[in-house]
Design an enzyme around this catalytic site. Sequence first.
Site, short mmCIF file in Angstrom:
data_model
loop_
_atom_site.label_atom_id
_atom_site.label_comp_id
_atom_site.label_asym_id
_atom_site.label_seq_id
_atom_site.Cartn_x
_atom_site.Cartn_y
_atom_site.Cartn_z
N ARG A 96 12.46 18.70 25.43
CA ARG A 96 12.94 19.05 26.06
C ARG A 96 14.25 17.87 25.61
NH1 ARG A 96 12.48 13.40 31.23
NH2 ARG A 96 11.57 12.32 29.48
N ARG A 146 14.14 2.47 31.27
CA ARG A 146 13.91 3.94 31.16
C ARG A 146 12.67 3.74 32.12
NH1 ARG A 146 14.35 8.18 28.42
NH2 ARG A 146 15.49 8.60 26.71
N HIS A 182 5.25 9.95 26.30
CA HIS A 182 5.51 8.51 27.11
C HIS A 182 4.73 7.55 27.10
CE1 HIS A 182 9.34 9.41 29.36
NE2 HIS A 182 8.70 10.75 29.50
N ASP A 220 12.39 8.72 37.77
CA ASP A 220 13.36 7.76 37.92
C ASP A 220 14.48 8.41 39.53
OD1 ASP A 220 15.30 7.03 35.55
OD2 ASP A 220 14.49 9.48 34.75
N GLU A 249 15.87 14.69 39.21
CA GLU A 249 15.10 13.01 38.90
C GLU A 249 15.74 12.40 40.09
OE1 GLU A 249 14.84 12.20 34.64
OE2 GLU A 249 16.27 13.81 34.69
N ARG A 297 4.96 12.91 36.84
CA ARG A 297 4.32 11.99 36.94
C ARG A 297 3.87 11.08 35.81
NH1 ARG A 297 2.32 12.81 42.31
NH2 ARG A 297 2.52 14.81 43.29
#
Length: 883
Positions: free
Chosen positions: A397, A714, A141, A544, A507, A582
């Site tokens: 993932r 996102r 990310h 999310d 989520e 996180r």
Amino acid sequence: MSDDLHESLRENVRILGDNLGQTIASDMGKDFLAKIERIRALAKDGRREGSDERKELIDYLRRLPESELLPVTRAFNQFLNLANLAEQHYRTRARRVEDYRPGSQPEMGELLERIHQKGHDAQAIIRAFEEMRVELVLTAHPTEVVRRTLIQKYDAIDECLTLLEQATDHPELETRVSSRLTELVSQAWHTDEIRKERPTPVDEARWGFAVIENSLWQAVPEFYRDLDNRLLELAGERLPLDASPLRFASWMGGDRDGNPNVTASVTREVLLLGRWMAADLYARDLLQLKRELSMWKATSALRAETGDVAEPYRELLRRLLHRVEETRDWAKARLDGKPFTPSVAVIETREQLFAPLLLCYRSLCDCGLHTIANGALLDTLRRVACFGVTLTKLDVRQESSRHSEALDELTEHLGLGHYLDWDEAQRQRFLLEELTSKRPLVPPHWQCSEPTREVLDTFEVVASEPKEALGSYVISMAGQPSDVLAVALLMKEYGGSVKLPISPLFETLDDLDRASSVVDTLLGFEAYRAVIDDRQEVMIGYSDSAKDAGQLAAAWAQYRAQETLVEACKAQGVSLTLFHGRGGTVGRGGGPAHAAILSQPPGSVNGSLRVTEQGEMIRFKFGQPGIAVRSMEIYACAVLEASLLPPPKPKQHWRDEMDTLARCAHEVYRSVVREDPNFVPYFRAVTPETALSRLPLGSRPAKRRQDGGVETLRAIPWIFAWTQTRLMLPAWLGSGEAFRQRADSAEGLGVLREMMEQWPFFGTYVDMLEMLLAKADVDITAYYEQRLVDEPPLRALGEKLRTRFTELVDVLLEIREQDQLLEHAPLIRQAIEVRNPYLDPLHGVQAELLQRNRNADGAISSELSRALMVSMAGIAAGLRNTG
């Protein structure tokens, strides 16, 4: 912190600022530098209460010629990055990693003594460290907006600051270092801040491995030396050599959720890259050891391995080095697509590297050479225990629907019907039957669609790679037992003997509330229990869930989900590891690690923890060895404390209070974000959300789908966009109404204060909220509105949101019995105030550029487009946590 350290910070900021000013004057002229100083002075004066200078600042910025907008933006962006560098240098010296209450992060020695006094003997503490399993997962990310080439220059500047502090009595050295510092600042100024192209997933992985090479490779053995010294003082023992309480994993090159750029071939390449870089680093270690271990005293066990040679350690290390070099060359050849036949078997496992080094270590100790054994050789053993032969374990993932769609195509091909049309019970029956079946389900040479082939190719990668190279298989948007069973089945079909831990990621609010029921159902299936070996991992989604329900409701749902998961696994006799997804910001579950871990439900840590480290937080926490050592100490101490001295269970009236608060906050949040028809148009009008897709932060698209509203966005750009305008809305919306509802009564106010003082979960939530509110600035938000929002209904919504914010600040100060935010943390408040005169001009320029961009239908010049990108990077740097 000492006054000397504070003075050092101020002096370093001054030195870097002066160097930047000289560089700008040299490049752009003294008149331009004078404009920069004028803008800064106006911004500083504009922060005075009752001042009209802010309007003057905006007017001045709007009068700037178009040719100067980019260099002005670059100047303030560079200063903020240099200020961050000076602060990071200060933190390294002060051993202070995280912004939080003074004294809240105890030194390891203090904590061990406290645990010992609470009745845990020395052996219990050593055992706790030996059994501890903390994995820090470096994720794909990429909220890191600073280019890697600039990071390297900033690291070199940091080294210069260290040398300057050491050169006070050496004028010639001071002159040389000052000259080098000036050169590096000039290099930074003349380097583009913004990448021209998005990084590929392999680029992201290289960046992650570079953090290990440049920082963690040194920091890990230093951390274990410190830990050993503490344990020797406490119990007269070191940590066992094969133990590694902290290890590292990665999503870089394995996280394919919504990212079409991560393919099976990319995952293979990243795994190879890890093996090559690991072998290269170990080769350097072994070369040093071969030079140093020239002793002749050795045990019969070592000589039995090496033969009767004069220098047995060097002989064993020579052989091991040759094998490591062959492994490195084999991996490099495969990466380059070239043939290579190694002369010896390549190293596949941690043990193959560890065992020869351990033989040398034991021989030295048995011969009385403890000092030598516990030097560089012990450091390398610690690295092997931590990094293995791949540096990190790579997680995979994938989004749950991708598995369901692949199975649907398969069942249709086999004439069994459509898997997607089946209800949950029918899916479970099918999956469980196939899990226990001895025949293969997937036909050989099946000509399936490209998306399904990619899913199946990923499982083939899992099957073909050494198990030590891989971490967990994470299923995003998991909501039902069948989502987990589907992965178990596909892993069985393709995985051979390799069975990764399967980690469902819960989520949304509904998924979190249902998490324990899903896991409890799974644990009731014998076929599934046979797969997991009585070990279950569950990932808790912060980003999310907060976007779905609001921060307060999400935080309480995450807490409750952990409690019920602990109970469900305990009842089934299964070991649970919670994996916390996180982000860097409060709105995505971010915050100081020590406080976050100690605020988890009792029993939820229990010596085992996985947690993501994302974006720029990787650099802030692990980018330099000194900071990285302290970061690892914080994690180890927090997990130890949470395991041996767990927090109290919440009282029932606290739980009732949280139910009430969360329900109110959730209703308010949804009424605005989901139900107000003006919200999405307001969001897109007032924030740079539409321009974010052009900022080449990472390989992942900004949206899961290009159509739709907030739900398709996102979590990273959702938070990033609100951060740019300083409203920080996702982290606080709904909290003010919830708190005010209770604080208006003496009884309710008393309960809130009691929870804040006695319950770590709630106290930490309030602390993080306060820090977030201190970074927000609704006056800046109002200016974005003034420039970018025309429609009266949208402006009315903006005014309501700013009023909600102000009311939240008021009620929070009432609960905390304070006159201003961050009264308890003046250093954090000061850091924010110092940055504001450099942030304000960037906000002013950004709003102006967004307006011009929209007026021109996105067709502004490339130079102005670049200025817009630089403004985003600068604001992100100034606020330190972007998303």
